[in-house]
Enzyme design. Structure first.
Site, PDB file in Angstrom:
ATOM      1  N   ARG A  70       7.395  -3.029  -1.852  1.00  0.00           N
ATOM      2  CA  ARG A  70       7.269  -2.639  -3.246  1.00  0.00           C
ATOM      3  C   ARG A  70       5.985  -1.871  -3.562  1.00  0.00           C
ATOM      4  NH1 ARG A  70      10.667  -6.280  -3.139  1.00  0.00           N
ATOM      5  NH2 ARG A  70       9.197  -7.290  -1.772  1.00  0.00           N
ATOM      6  N   THR A  71       4.852  -2.455  -3.157  1.00  0.00           N
ATOM      7  CA  THR A  71       3.590  -1.884  -3.621  1.00  0.00           C
ATOM      8  C   THR A  71       3.417  -0.448  -3.117  1.00  0.00           C
ATOM      9  OG1 THR A  71       2.650  -4.099  -3.608  1.00  0.00           O
ATOM     10  CG2 THR A  71       1.104  -2.282  -3.771  1.00  0.00           C
ATOM     11  N   LYS A  99      -7.707   2.233  17.592  1.00  0.00           N
ATOM     12  CA  LYS A  99      -8.729   2.688  18.549  1.00  0.00           C
ATOM     13  C   LYS A  99     -10.071   2.028  18.277  1.00  0.00           C
ATOM     14  CE  LYS A  99      -6.520   7.236  18.620  1.00  0.00           C
ATOM     15  NZ  LYS A  99      -6.611   8.564  18.043  1.00  0.00           N
ATOM     16  N   ARG A 120      -4.380  -1.315   1.061  1.00  0.00           N
ATOM     17  CA  ARG A 120      -3.982  -2.722   1.302  1.00  0.00           C
ATOM     18  C   ARG A 120      -4.576  -3.138   2.640  1.00  0.00           C
ATOM     19  NH1 ARG A 120       1.676  -5.700   0.517  1.00  0.00           N
ATOM     20  NH2 ARG A 120       0.839  -5.579  -1.582  1.00  0.00           N
ATOM     21  N   HIS A 148      -4.891  -8.978  -6.079  1.00  0.00           N
ATOM     22  CA  HIS A 148      -3.884  -7.908  -6.155  1.00  0.00           C
ATOM     23  C   HIS A 148      -3.877  -7.443  -7.614  1.00  0.00           C
ATOM     24  CE1 HIS A 148      -0.570  -5.442  -5.323  1.00  0.00           C
ATOM     25  NE2 HIS A 148       0.248  -6.284  -4.706  1.00  0.00           N
TER      26      HIS A 148
END
Lengths: 321, 154
Positions: A70-71, A99, A120, A148
């Site tokens: 969703r986000t 890396k 995120r 959030h």
């Protein structure tokens, strides 16, 4: 001027400034600012349906070091609906993180490619760190178990839209209050309004103590509330998933898995105008039979996610004041 | 030598940490990393009568001058202590310990998921929420840590 065409109220009376601002934590905002974001989000509803060129030529980078449906899609959809473009990655293995590159370097690289970054990350405080290194605005799209903030704004927007107000609401937060980042941000946000808060969770998933201390100093909070008893009084039932991925120990997760489930019997004595919210994804904490009740609003929340994120992108990029 | 004389014996050169709240001297010793194996003369007086605090602790260390970082460390466990630098039996410098609003580097965040513990090019940083009892808030993840958490790291 865009401001007047969008029909917004007199924001400059409050001397609000969003252009170039990072959206890291709900704790960084005052109520007036949040109300303004919600007003702008409301003005985005027609643009979300009809499209717009408001952010034409602008680029959003979505840096998702953790899984999301969703986000990420909501941020990308919001940017596309505003006429902007999107770049980014949806898993760390697809980036130089594999890396060994650190987040500070990733951000200082991506800022050259984009006008705004939605981040995120599994580490708490990562959005704050990214904001310290980035020249372009950072929008926190979920950091570990911490916060959030954009989801909290969506939740507030949904409450205001569906219940007609935020002040005066009695809100129950149910589920994983310890590891659930959405409930941390939402609790901080609700503490800016005149609401009564009820916390319902298994013993091991009680509200994080830092969050609890902050909200208890601002609004009435009933801890360890009994859901059955409070059901007839509450206006908002906010349900969260018990997040398997956040548990340090699988055995601990097994103990609380399925500890609560909202079904038709649970809401039998609820107010008619109760609204049930969930940040999604859900697993089994809300029975599918609840989806068709007039109280269920969690899929409306998904739509609201687009307009709220359209508002945030427009504000931090200075397309709307 | 009487017991009273033992308590008030002056040091020739070194540091006297005075006005430590009663019962906290051993925490100060710990936070300075003093083990007793340093071959210095040191006197620790605990719960000595004090007009200001009722009781106080005093630490006298021969032949040791504290750095600014060590003074900041003391502030974490004894925020109202005073530090006297002694030379040839006379106090040549006096410094009040003050807990700064922001504390950097000295301690780490106790949250293993905090970004400040992940190898990023930043130092740990805390904002002081409360001096006594000590409560610090991590600048990055927001987690609160208390005096017991600080002492565990020493």
């Amino acid at each position: 001027m865009l401001f007047s065409t969008l029909g917004l109220s007199c924001f400059w009376c409050h001397n609000l400034e969003f252009k170039g601002r990072d959206i890291v934590s709900i704790e960084d905002f005052i109520q007036t600012e949040i109300n303004h974001i919600l007003d702008v989000a409301k003005s985005m509803e027609p643009l979300a349906k009809g499209g717009s060129e408001l952010l034409k030529g602008k680029i959003l980078a979505t840096l998702f070091f953790e899984p999301s449906t969703r986000t990420r899609l909501s941020f990308e959809s919001a940017m596309l609906k505003l006429g902007g473009n999107v770049i980014g990655f949806a898993e760390p293995d697809a980036s130089s993180t594999r890396k060994g590159e650190n987040l500070a370097d990733t951000v200082r690289t991506v800022e050259n490619y984009a006008d705004v970054i939605a981040l995120r990350h599994s580490l708490e405080g990562s959005a704050k760190l990214a904001a310290e290194f980035s020249k372009v605005p950072i929008i926190n799209a979920g950091t570990g178990s911490e916060e959030h903030p954009t989801q909290a704004l969506i939740d507030l927007y949904t409450m205001r839209k569906e219940s007609g107000k935020i002040d005066g609401l009695k809100v129950a937060l149910v589920g994983d209050l310890r590891y659930g980042r959405t409930v941390h941000s939402l609790a901080y946000a609700l503490a800016l309004y005149s609401v009564e808060l009820y916390l319902v969770s298994p013993e091991t998933l009680r509200m994080r103590k830092d969050v609890l201390a902050t909200i208890k100093s601002k609004i009435p909070v009933t801890e360890n509330a009994n859901l059955e008893k409070i059901m007839p009084q509450i206006d908002v039932l906010y349900v969260t998933r018990i997040q398997k991925e956040r548990f340090p120990d699988a055995a601990e997760y097994a103990k609380v898995k399925g500890a609560y489930r909202i079904d038709l019997k649970t809401i039998e004595k609820a107010k008619k105008d109760l609204i049930i919210l969930h940040p999604l994804p859900r697993v089994d904490e809300i029975a599918p039979e609840v989806d068709n009740t007039p109280q269920a609003r969690y899929f409306q929340q998904v739509w609201n996610g687009i307009v709220v994120r359209m508002a945030l992108l427009s504000l931090v990029l200075g397309a709307v004041e | 030598m009487s017991e009273k004389e033992l308590r008030v014996t002056k040091i020739k050169d070194g540091t006297v940490i005075d006005h430590i709240r009663g019962g906290y001297a051993l925490d100060v010793v710990r936070i300075l990393g003093i083990t007793g194996q340093e071959k210095r003369v040191m006197t620790i007086a605990i719960n000595v009568p004090s007009k200001r605090f009722g009781v106080k602790d005093i630490i006298k260390i021969e032949g040791m001058a504290l750095s600014a970082q060590e003074v900041n460390r003391i502030a974490l466990v004894a925020p109202h202590a005073s530090i006297n630098i002694v030379h040839d039996y006379a106090v040549v410098e006096k410094q009040e310990v003050e807990l700064p609003k922001t504390i950097e580097v000295i301690i780490k965040c106790t949250n293993p998921c905090c970004v400040s513990n992940s190898g990023e090019p930043v130092s740990s940083k805390f904002h002081v929420k409360n001096e006594e009892p000590l409560s610090l808030k991590c600048h990055y993840c927001g987690v609160s840590i208390e005096k017991a958490d600080v002492l565990k790291q020493l």
